[in-house]
Structures are given as C-alpha cells and as structure tokens.
Write a protein that holds these residues in place. Structure first.
Motif, mmCIF file in Angstrom:
data_model
loop_
_atom_site.group_PDB
_atom_site.id
_atom_site.type_symbol
_atom_site.label_atom_id
_atom_site.label_comp_id
_atom_site.label_asym_id
_atom_site.label_seq_id
_atom_site.Cartn_x
_atom_site.Cartn_y
_atom_site.Cartn_z
ATOM 1 N N ARG A 141 0.810 -1.220 0.000
ATOM 2 C CA ARG A 141 0.000 0.000 0.000
ATOM 3 C C ARG A 141 0.846 1.273 0.000
ATOM 4 O O ARG A 141 0.304 2.369 0.161
ATOM 5 N N ALA A 142 2.147 1.151 -0.174
ATOM 6 C CA ALA A 142 2.991 2.340 -0.237
ATOM 7 C C ALA A 142 2.549 3.232 -1.404
ATOM 8 O O ALA A 142 2.214 2.725 -2.485
ATOM 9 N N PRO A 143 2.511 4.544 -1.222
ATOM 10 C CA PRO A 143 2.083 5.436 -2.304
ATOM 11 C C PRO A 143 2.907 5.265 -3.581
ATOM 12 O O PRO A 143 2.407 5.447 -4.684
ATOM 13 N N SER A 144 4.174 4.941 -3.421
ATOM 14 C CA SER A 144 5.031 4.706 -4.585
ATOM 15 C C SER A 144 5.999 3.580 -4.268
ATOM 16 O O SER A 144 6.537 3.501 -3.162
ATOM 17 N N LEU A 145 6.212 2.716 -5.257
ATOM 18 C CA LEU A 145 7.198 1.644 -5.129
ATOM 19 C C LEU A 145 8.409 1.904 -6.016
ATOM 20 O O LEU A 145 9.282 1.045 -6.132
ATOM 21 N N ARG A 146 8.478 3.076 -6.612
ATOM 22 C CA ARG A 146 9.605 3.406 -7.473
ATOM 23 C C ARG A 146 10.891 3.419 -6.660
ATOM 24 O O ARG A 146 10.926 3.825 -5.503
ATOM 25 N N GLY A 147 11.964 2.976 -7.299
ATOM 26 C CA GLY A 147 13.263 3.015 -6.654
ATOM 27 C C GLY A 147 13.557 1.849 -5.748
ATOM 28 O O GLY A 147 14.617 1.819 -5.107
ATOM 29 N N LEU A 148 12.662 0.862 -5.683
ATOM 30 C CA LEU A 148 12.919 -0.309 -4.859
ATOM 31 C C LEU A 148 13.804 -1.308 -5.608
ATOM 32 O O LEU A 148 13.911 -1.264 -6.842
ATOM 33 N N PRO A 149 14.434 -2.232 -4.893
ATOM 34 C CA PRO A 149 15.301 -3.212 -5.561
ATOM 35 C C PRO A 149 14.481 -4.200 -6.392
ATOM 36 O O PRO A 149 13.303 -4.455 -6.096
ATOM 37 N N PRO A 150 15.073 -4.782 -7.419
ATOM 38 C CA PRO A 150 14.416 -5.871 -8.149
ATOM 39 C C PRO A 150 13.970 -6.964 -7.176
ATOM 40 O O PRO A 150 14.596 -7.183 -6.135
ATOM 41 N N ALA A 151 12.891 -7.639 -7.535
ATOM 42 C CA ALA A 151 12.304 -8.624 -6.620
ATOM 43 C C ALA A 151 12.041 -9.941 -7.324
ATOM 44 O O ALA A 151 11.654 -9.979 -8.495
ATOM 45 N N VAL A 152 12.252 -11.019 -6.573
ATOM 46 C CA VAL A 152 11.798 -12.351 -6.959
ATOM 47 C C VAL A 152 10.882 -12.819 -5.841
ATOM 48 O O VAL A 152 11.278 -12.854 -4.671
ATOM 49 N N ILE A 153 9.652 -13.156 -6.212
ATOM 50 C CA ILE A 153 8.610 -13.468 -5.232
ATOM 51 C C ILE A 153 8.075 -14.858 -5.523
ATOM 52 O O ILE A 153 7.800 -15.201 -6.679
ATOM 53 N N TYR A 154 7.909 -15.645 -4.467
ATOM 54 C CA TYR A 154 7.363 -16.993 -4.603
ATOM 55 C C TYR A 154 6.030 -17.068 -3.869
ATOM 56 O O TYR A 154 5.911 -16.597 -2.733
ATOM 57 N N THR A 155 5.029 -17.649 -4.538
ATOM 58 C CA THR A 155 3.743 -17.883 -3.902
ATOM 59 C C THR A 155 3.373 -19.358 -4.072
ATOM 60 O O THR A 155 3.945 -20.058 -4.910
ATOM 61 N N ALA A 156 2.427 -19.807 -3.264
ATOM 62 C CA ALA A 156 1.976 -21.196 -3.321
ATOM 63 C C ALA A 156 0.501 -21.231 -3.690
ATOM 64 O O ALA A 156 -0.290 -20.415 -3.211
ATOM 65 N N GLU A 157 0.136 -22.180 -4.539
ATOM 66 C CA GLU A 157 -1.246 -22.266 -5.021
ATOM 67 C C GLU A 157 -2.233 -22.433 -3.873
ATOM 68 O O GLU A 157 -3.324 -21.853 -3.897
ATOM 69 N N LEU A 158 -1.884 -23.215 -2.858
ATOM 70 C CA LEU A 158 -2.792 -23.499 -1.751
ATOM 71 C C LEU A 158 -2.419 -22.674 -0.524
ATOM 72 O O LEU A 158 -2.227 -23.186 0.574
ATOM 73 N N ASP A 159 -2.322 -21.359 -0.737
ATOM 74 C CA ASP A 159 -1.934 -20.442 0.327
ATOM 75 C C ASP A 159 -2.784 -19.181 0.229
ATOM 76 O O ASP A 159 -2.850 -18.552 -0.827
#
Length: 337
Positions: A251-269
């Motif tokens: 919910r941050a007003p801006s996400l500009r300037g943040l580091p590159p991200a790798v995100i993992y999610t699970a189907e049953l989560d």
C-alpha cells in the motif's frame, strides 16, 4: 464448465499425514501457539531428517533506539569465517511466524540459513525481531532496519561486499523485508541488489487475502477471523495502522526506486494474492519483478525438503537466484507507468 478446486501435491499430503500425529494442539493464545510450535520444531525436523550443516557463525545484539534490542546471527558459506577482503554477497533475511512465533534458533530456520549460505556462496545475516503481542509495530520494522544497517555497515569486515546486498524473508518476514527495502529507499538508499520474498504477507488490511486457496478445511469466515486477530495483535487496535507503508508495503504510495524482486507464492496459500499483487505493482512502478506460483503447494510445504520434489526444486531455484548476486546486475529501461 465448473472450475476444479486446486489439489494438494500428493507428496505434500504424504508428509502432512506423517506429521499429523506428532503435532501438538495449536493453542488459543499467542503464547500457547509459540510454546507448542517451538516444541514441534525439533520433532518435525528430526522426523524429516533436517539437520544443520557445518558453517561458521557469529552472533550480535544491537541497540534499536526507542525499541527492544535486536539479535542477529551471521552465517558464512564455509566452516571458516571469510577473510575481510573476500567480497561475498550478503543476504539479510527475516524468518516467518505470523509475527508471534519462530526465531533464528529454531532448527529448521537455522538449517535453512546454513544451507543457503553454503549452496549460494554468500553470507547470510539472519535477523531476529520481537514477538507480538508482547511487542507491537513499529518495533519490528525498526529492529529489521537496524539489522540491515548493521549488516551494510559491517559488510567488509564480515568478508562481504556492501555493493552486493540483498533482502529476504518468508511470510511475516517477507513483510518485514519489503518494509526494510522501503525504509532503505526513504532513509539511506543503499544499493540493494535484490528482494527475495517467499509466500509473503504484504497487505495487513487483508484486502488481498484469498481464504479459498487455503489448503486446510478451516471455514473461510473462521480463517479470516483468525488472520485478523494475528494482525491486530501485531499492529494494535487502530485499523488505520494497517495502511501505513511499513505495515503494508503493497500500500505504499510509490514503489519506485525499490530493488528488483523475486517473489514466490503457493497455489494453496491464502497469502498468494499478496505476493502476486506486489509483483504487478512493482512492475508498474518500473521495478524488475518476477513472481512464481508453485502449484499444489501449501504455505509451509517448502519445509519438506528431501520428501517433496517441489520443495527441493524451490531450494535449487532460490540458490540460483541468490548466486546472481555474484554477477553484475542487468540494467533494464525505465518503463514505470
């Protein structure tokens, strides 16, 4: 045509059937849940054959102005401490546990930190933060910020490279890692190369929660009530707090300037919506972001290494991602909307 409900991976089912008779009751209070979960950690790891590999370690306790001290443990990739000029990447990582349980002394977390340091050839700095409800927000993000600042400041003497920093976390720890990335952008803007977020909670308002994805048989209404209770004991009584960026990075007003991200999610989560919405929001802000959903897996099935093929693949995938910290980063064009 009716959509089939996602099914749990048969390997995960087999492990959960094996562990079910060994699990204590969850507990009605945070203290009961913490005590029971801590007792189950060595039981589960022994049953699954999880044991720490040899690694040099070092512990520190650091002050956090206005909040409880923060504890951290440094893990080197070898049984010997790295030389000061080794120039190794440094991953600062925060454990998960719903803000109310777990810690760097848990067998499973300790074993994971050691393996990732060894397999990726990096230094891992595992930060510990205070549990809710005894200590509440914003103490935890400030503690994690202090751990990150310590790691960045002391990187060279640890054998690390302050230009090859990464932030990571799982579940509630993913929330704190993302919050720390925001704090870094807002306060110091150190050159963080990467965010690695595993099944992260990124919106504490619950707007992106998907109870229908949850692998358990808990009714959706009951699950939502439980989730709201966990968040309330962390954030306090004012619901507006959940909209603060360091409480809900999504919910941050801006996400500009943040580091590159790798995100993992699970189907049953139920948290899969948080991670996937964050990846979209980062990309819209011009931040390179990749999100991978692991099919048939639950929130915690990445624990089951050596028993679930997907858990072993996830470890190899994470190690491959962390090993990119040894390389020069790719520079992408600015495509922010």
């Amino acid at each position: 045509m009716a959509r089939n409900r996602p099914k749990m991976d048969a390997f995960v089912e087999a492990v959960e059937r094996r562990l079910a008779p060994l699990q204590p009751p969850q507990g009605k209070t945070a203290q009961e849940r913490r005590r029971n979960a801590a007792a189950f950690d060595p039981v589960m790891t022994a049953e699954l054959g999880i044991a720490p590999v040899p690694a040099a370690t070092e512990e520190h306790t650091i002050p956090v102005p206005g909040h409880p001290d923060a504890r951290l443990r440094v893990y080197w990739p070898t049984p010997e401490r790295a030389a000061e000029d080794a120039g190794l990447p440094v991953l600062v990582y925060f454990f998960g546990g719903g803000f109310e349980l777990a810690g760097i002394d848990w067998v499973w977390w300790d074993a994971m930190f050691r393996e990732r340091a060894r397999d990726a050839g990096i230094i891992v700095v595992a930060g510990e933060y205070s549990h809710a409800p005894e200590v509440t927000y914003p103490a935890q993000p400030e503690q994690c910020w202090a751990v990150f600042e310590w790691a960045a400041t002391h990187a060279r003497e640890l054998g690390g490279d302050a230009d090859r920093l990464a932030l990571g976390g799982g579940s509630a720890g993913g929330n704190l890692a993302a919050a720390t990335a925001l704090m870094n952008r807002d306060r110091k803007n150190r050159p963080v190369r990467l965010q690695v977020l595993e099944m992260p909670l990124l919106d504490t308002t619950g707007a992106h929660l998907e109870p229908e994805a949850q692998s358990s048989l808990v009714p959706k209404a009951l699950f939502r009530r439980f989730a709201r209770g966990i968040i309330a004991q962390y954030l306090g009584k004012d619901p507006a707090t959940a909209r603060e960026p360091y409480a809900s990075p999504l919910r941050a007003p801006s996400l500009r300037g943040l580091p590159p991200a790798v995100i993992y999610t699970a189907e049953l989560d139920a948290l899969r919506g948080d991670g996937e919405a964050y990846a979209r929001a980062l990309a819209d802000a011009g931040v390179p972001a990749t999100c991978l959903r692991v099919i048939g897996q639950s929130h915690g099935s990445g624990t089951y290494r050596g028993h679930v093929p997907a858990a072993d693949h996830l470890h190899r995938e994470l190690v491959a991602v962390l090993r990119t910290l040894h390389d020069e980063p790719v520079v992408y064009p600015d495509v922010a909307r």
